[in-house]
Design a protein around this motif. Structure first.
Motif, PDB file in Angstrom:
ATOM      1  N   PRO A  23       0.793  -1.233   0.000  1.00 35.82           N
ATOM      2  CA  PRO A  23       0.000   0.000   0.000  1.00 35.82           C
ATOM      3  C   PRO A  23       0.824   1.282   0.000  1.00 35.82           C
ATOM      4  O   PRO A  23       0.364   2.309  -0.508  1.00 35.82           O
ATOM      5  N   SER A  24       2.033   1.225   0.528  1.00 36.61           N
ATOM      6  CA  SER A  24       2.853   2.431   0.572  1.00 36.61           C
ATOM      7  C   SER A  24       3.517   2.745  -0.764  1.00 36.61           C
ATOM      8  O   SER A  24       4.077   3.836  -0.943  1.00 36.61           O
ATOM      9  N   LEU A  25       3.456   1.820  -1.746  1.00 39.57           N
ATOM     10  CA  LEU A  25       4.100   2.033  -3.051  1.00 39.57           C
ATOM     11  C   LEU A  25       3.144   1.915  -4.231  1.00 39.57           C
ATOM     12  O   LEU A  25       3.473   2.368  -5.333  1.00 39.57           O
ATOM     13  N   ALA A  26       1.983   1.301  -4.034  1.00 41.26           N
ATOM     14  CA  ALA A  26       1.108   0.989  -5.168  1.00 41.26           C
ATOM     15  C   ALA A  26       0.767   2.218  -5.992  1.00 41.26           C
ATOM     16  O   ALA A  26       0.682   2.149  -7.226  1.00 41.26           O
ATOM     17  N   HIS A  27       0.579   3.378  -5.353  1.00 43.52           N
ATOM     18  CA  HIS A  27       0.203   4.583  -6.100  1.00 43.52           C
ATOM     19  C   HIS A  27       1.336   5.064  -6.993  1.00 43.52           C
ATOM     20  O   HIS A  27       1.100   5.763  -7.980  1.00 43.52           O
ATOM     21  N   GLU A  28       2.585   4.695  -6.657  1.00 42.27           N
ATOM     22  CA  GLU A  28       3.728   5.120  -7.466  1.00 42.27           C
ATOM     23  C   GLU A  28       3.944   4.223  -8.679  1.00 42.27           C
ATOM     24  O   GLU A  28       4.551   4.640  -9.659  1.00 42.27           O
ATOM     25  N   PHE A  29       3.485   2.989  -8.604  1.00 44.68           N
ATOM     26  CA  PHE A  29       3.810   2.010  -9.638  1.00 44.68           C
ATOM     27  C   PHE A  29       2.541   1.362 -10.182  1.00 44.68           C
ATOM     28  O   PHE A  29       2.376   0.146 -10.155  1.00 44.68           O
ATOM     29  N   GLU A  30       1.656   2.195 -10.702  1.00 45.39           N
ATOM     30  CA  GLU A  30       0.358   1.708 -11.171  1.00 45.39           C
ATOM     31  C   GLU A  30       0.457   0.613 -12.220  1.00 45.39           C
ATOM     32  O   GLU A  30      -0.233  -0.412 -12.118  1.00 45.39           O
ATOM     33  N   PRO A  31       1.277   0.761 -13.279  1.00 45.27           N
ATOM     34  CA  PRO A  31       1.338  -0.317 -14.286  1.00 45.27           C
ATOM     35  C   PRO A  31       1.811  -1.642 -13.712  1.00 45.27           C
ATOM     36  O   PRO A  31       1.548  -2.695 -14.290  1.00 45.27           O
ATOM     37  N   LEU A  32       2.523  -1.611 -12.579  1.00 47.24           N
ATOM     38  CA  LEU A  32       3.051  -2.837 -11.999  1.00 47.24           C
ATOM     39  C   LEU A  32       2.050  -3.535 -11.089  1.00 47.24           C
ATOM     40  O   LEU A  32       2.385  -4.499 -10.408  1.00 47.24           O
ATOM     41  N   GLN A  33       0.817  -3.063 -11.082  1.00 39.27           N
ATOM     42  CA  GLN A  33      -0.213  -3.743 -10.302  1.00 39.27           C
ATOM     43  C   GLN A  33      -0.782  -4.936 -11.060  1.00 39.27           C
ATOM     44  O   GLN A  33      -1.581  -5.700 -10.515  1.00 39.27           O
ATOM     45  N   THR A  34      -0.383  -5.117 -12.305  1.00 34.68           N
ATOM     46  CA  THR A  34      -0.783  -6.288 -13.083  1.00 34.68           C
ATOM     47  C   THR A  34       0.453  -7.137 -13.357  1.00 34.68           C
ATOM     48  O   THR A  34       1.574  -6.620 -13.481  1.00 34.68           O
ATOM     49  N   ASP A  35       0.260  -8.449 -13.460  1.00 31.36           N
ATOM     50  CA  ASP A  35       1.384  -9.324 -13.779  1.00 31.36           C
ATOM     51  C   ASP A  35       1.986  -8.970 -15.130  1.00 31.36           C
ATOM     52  O   ASP A  35       3.208  -9.019 -15.320  1.00 31.36           O
ATOM     53  N   GLU A  36       1.130  -8.581 -16.088  1.00 30.38           N
ATOM     54  CA  GLU A  36       1.626  -8.225 -17.416  1.00 30.38           C
ATOM     55  C   GLU A  36       2.528  -7.002 -17.352  1.00 30.38           C
ATOM     56  O   GLU A  36       3.483  -6.878 -18.123  1.00 30.38           O
ATOM     57  N   GLY A  37       2.225  -6.071 -16.449  1.00 31.46           N
ATOM     58  CA  GLY A  37       3.076  -4.896 -16.298  1.00 31.46           C
ATOM     59  C   GLY A  37       4.474  -5.268 -15.906  1.00 31.46           C
ATOM     60  O   GLY A  37       5.456  -4.686 -16.404  1.00 31.46           O
ATOM     61  N   PHE A  38       4.627  -6.243 -15.021  1.00 31.66           N
ATOM     62  CA  PHE A  38       5.948  -6.693 -14.623  1.00 31.66           C
ATOM     63  C   PHE A  38       6.656  -7.407 -15.765  1.00 31.66           C
ATOM     64  O   PHE A  38       7.860  -7.248 -15.971  1.00 31.66           O
ATOM     65  N   ASP A  39       5.917  -8.217 -16.521  1.00 28.88           N
ATOM     66  CA  ASP A  39       6.522  -8.901 -17.656  1.00 28.88           C
ATOM     67  C   ASP A  39       7.075  -7.887 -18.656  1.00 28.88           C
ATOM     68  O   ASP A  39       8.180  -8.051 -19.185  1.00 28.88           O
ATOM     69  N   ASP A  40       6.302  -6.842 -18.913  1.00 33.17           N
ATOM     70  CA  ASP A  40       6.758  -5.805 -19.833  1.00 33.17           C
ATOM     71  C   ASP A  40       7.988  -5.103 -19.288  1.00 33.17           C
ATOM     72  O   ASP A  40       8.936  -4.800 -20.025  1.00 33.17           O
ATOM     73  N   LEU A  41       7.983  -4.816 -17.991  1.00 31.52           N
ATOM     74  CA  LEU A  41       9.125  -4.139 -17.379  1.00 31.52           C
ATOM     75  C   LEU A  41      10.396  -4.948 -17.550  1.00 31.52           C
ATOM     76  O   LEU A  41      11.442  -4.416 -17.953  1.00 31.52           O
ATOM     77  N   MET A  42      10.331  -6.220 -17.279  1.00 30.22           N
ATOM     78  CA  MET A  42      11.527  -7.061 -17.352  1.00 30.22           C
ATOM     79  C   MET A  42      12.019  -7.236 -18.784  1.00 30.22           C
ATOM     80  O   MET A  42      13.170  -7.604 -19.002  1.00 30.22           O
ATOM     81  N   GLY A  43      11.149  -6.970 -19.760  1.00 26.92           N
ATOM     82  CA  GLY A  43      11.559  -7.081 -21.154  1.00 26.92           C
ATOM     83  C   GLY A  43      11.769  -5.754 -21.843  1.00 26.92           C
ATOM     84  O   GLY A  43      11.932  -5.700 -23.068  1.00 26.92           O
ATOM     85  N   ASP A  44      11.778  -4.660 -21.067  1.00 33.78           N
ATOM     86  CA  ASP A  44      11.940  -3.329 -21.657  1.00 33.78           C
ATOM     87  C   ASP A  44      13.330  -3.201 -22.282  1.00 33.78           C
ATOM     88  O   ASP A  44      14.343  -3.457 -21.627  1.00 33.78           O
ATOM     89  N   PRO A  45      13.411  -2.801 -23.562  1.00 36.72           N
ATOM     90  CA  PRO A  45      14.716  -2.722 -24.224  1.00 36.72           C
ATOM     91  C   PRO A  45      15.635  -1.652 -23.645  1.00 36.72           C
ATOM     92  O   PRO A  45      16.850  -1.685 -23.892  1.00 36.72           O
ATOM     93  N   PHE A  46      15.079  -0.710 -22.872  1.00 33.51           N
ATOM     94  CA  PHE A  46      15.905   0.341 -22.291  1.00 33.51           C
ATOM     95  C   PHE A  46      16.239   0.097 -20.815  1.00 33.51           C
ATOM     96  O   PHE A  46      16.762   0.983 -20.140  1.00 33.51           O
ATOM     97  N   LEU A  47      15.927  -1.108 -20.327  1.00 30.28           N
ATOM     98  CA  LEU A  47      16.236  -1.465 -18.939  1.00 30.28           C
ATOM     99  C   LEU A  47      17.228  -2.627 -18.936  1.00 30.28           C
ATOM    100  O   LEU A  47      16.838  -3.796 -18.974  1.00 30.28           O
ATOM    101  N   PRO A  48      18.533  -2.335 -18.879  1.00 31.42           N
ATOM    102  CA  PRO A  48      19.527  -3.412 -18.870  1.00 31.42           C
ATOM    103  C   PRO A  48      19.375  -4.308 -17.641  1.00 31.42           C
ATOM    104  O   PRO A  48      19.017  -3.842 -16.554  1.00 31.42           O
ATOM    105  N   ARG A  49      19.657  -5.569 -17.810  1.00 31.41           N
ATOM    106  CA  ARG A  49      19.518  -6.513 -16.704  1.00 31.41           C
ATOM    107  C   ARG A  49      20.418  -6.142 -15.527  1.00 31.41           C
ATOM    108  O   ARG A  49      20.077  -6.416 -14.376  1.00 31.41           O
ATOM    109  N   GLU A  50      21.560  -5.545 -15.811  1.00 27.62           N
ATOM    110  CA  GLU A  50      22.508  -5.216 -14.742  1.00 27.62           C
ATOM    111  C   GLU A  50      22.118  -3.958 -13.978  1.00 27.62           C
ATOM    112  O   GLU A  50      22.820  -3.562 -13.032  1.00 27.62           O
TER     113      GLU A  50
END
Length: 307
Positions: A23-50
């Motif tokens: 609850p203390s972070l949900a308002h900051e990370f709205e797209p990450l409230q869905t599982d698909e949002g996290f999948d997209d985040l982990m596959g973002d071409p501008f987010l290096p794994r490191e």
């Protein structure tokens, strides 16, 4: 056990989801409230794994950080997204995550032409503002989230000789979208230069809807586009762009109306968009089409050390 900052991997997704949905972070990370949002985040071409970390205190997950590297005019900039859940704030967790970012980007600074590091937060957030000031970040920009209530949408009035088609995943559509995007946004603040492969990666993400991307053509050339996105129930008019020589014809307004109607027909709620608070032309257009400011996102930035 001490404070530990560790690399974040796909097997950490359950931990990340739990942190982002606290609850203390949900308002900051709205797209990450869905599982698909996290999948997209982990596959973002501008987010290096490191450049992904999880923080733990006494063995308990306490926060996370992602750092995007975005190519832009003559170099690149970094955008960090940090989150620390309430029980572990004011204990140095955010500072440690920021230190991990700075240590990781220093070896690549010259090679990537990296000159700026940015952070952001939704208003009001006095803690984020204090954190930014404490670490030498200055206010750089405000972005507005604007929303439109459901209701009648005027029909698009397409300029002469303009025809539209939906994105069909063909190589021609991909090239047209990529080229028109780069031309439309090249002069914008924090323009993110995208290669064809970057664009291809985005079209494979779960929030992407092929039928929600309209390409506008005039005399055979793609001169504008509107891309819509779905993150669960909400729907976003994510990108509207018109190339320089096709501006002033009403194409942007027509594309906006098309996008709103497409989202509304798909029962998206709410329908929203994000706009640079200094883009007066876009603000006038959006207001005139029924959008109203709902939230403000502050951006702070500072030079990368040594830049």
């Amino acid at each position: 056990m001490p404070l530990v900052i560790a690399p974040c991997h796909h097997h950490d997704l359950a931990t990340l989801r739990a942190l982002a949905r606290d609850p203390s972070l949900a308002h900051e990370f709205e797209p990450l409230q869905t599982d698909e949002g996290f999948d997209d985040l982990m596959g973002d071409p501008f987010l290096p794994r490191e450049l992904r970390w999880i923080a733990s205190v006494d063995g308990t997950p306490a926060g996370f950080c992602f750092c995007f590297l975005a190519p832009t005019h003559g170099g690149s900039f970094a955008m960090a997204r940090l989150g620390v859940i309430e029980p572990y704030r004011r204990r140095g967790v955010g500072t440690a995550l920021l230190a991990a970012i700075c240590a990781a980007i220093e070896p690549i600074r010259e090679r990537r032409g990296l000159s700026e590091l940015s952070v952001s937060a939704w208003e009001p957030n006095p803690a984020a503002a204090a954190f930014a000031a404490q670490h030498g970040f200055g206010h750089a920009r405000d972005f507005w989230r604007m929303e439109r209530p459901h209701g009648p949408v005027a029909l698009p009035v397409w300029p002469d000789r303009v025809m539209t088609s939906a994105f069909d995943h063909s190589e021609t559509s991909l090239l047209d979208f990529n080229r028109s995007y780069n031309r439309a946004f090249a002069q914008h603040y924090h323009y993110v230069r995208a290669t064809v492969e970057d664009t291809r990666a985005f079209t494979r993400q779960s929030h992407f809807r092929p039928q929600g991307l309209a390409l506008a053509y005039r005399d055979g050339e793609c001169v504008g586009f509107c891309r819509n996105a779905r993150f669960g129930e909400p729907g976003e008019v994510a990108l509207i762009g018109v190339v320089p020589e096709a501006r002033g014809l009403g194409l942007g307004r027509a594309l906006l109306r098309w996008g709103v109607a497409w989202l509304q027909n798909g029962h998206a709620n709410p329908i929203y968009l994000m706009v640079d608070g200094e883009n007066e032309g876009a603000l006038r257009l959006y207001r005139s089409e029924g959008f109203e400011m709902a939230r403000t996102r502050h951006h702070w930035s500072r030079p990368v050390v040594g830049a």
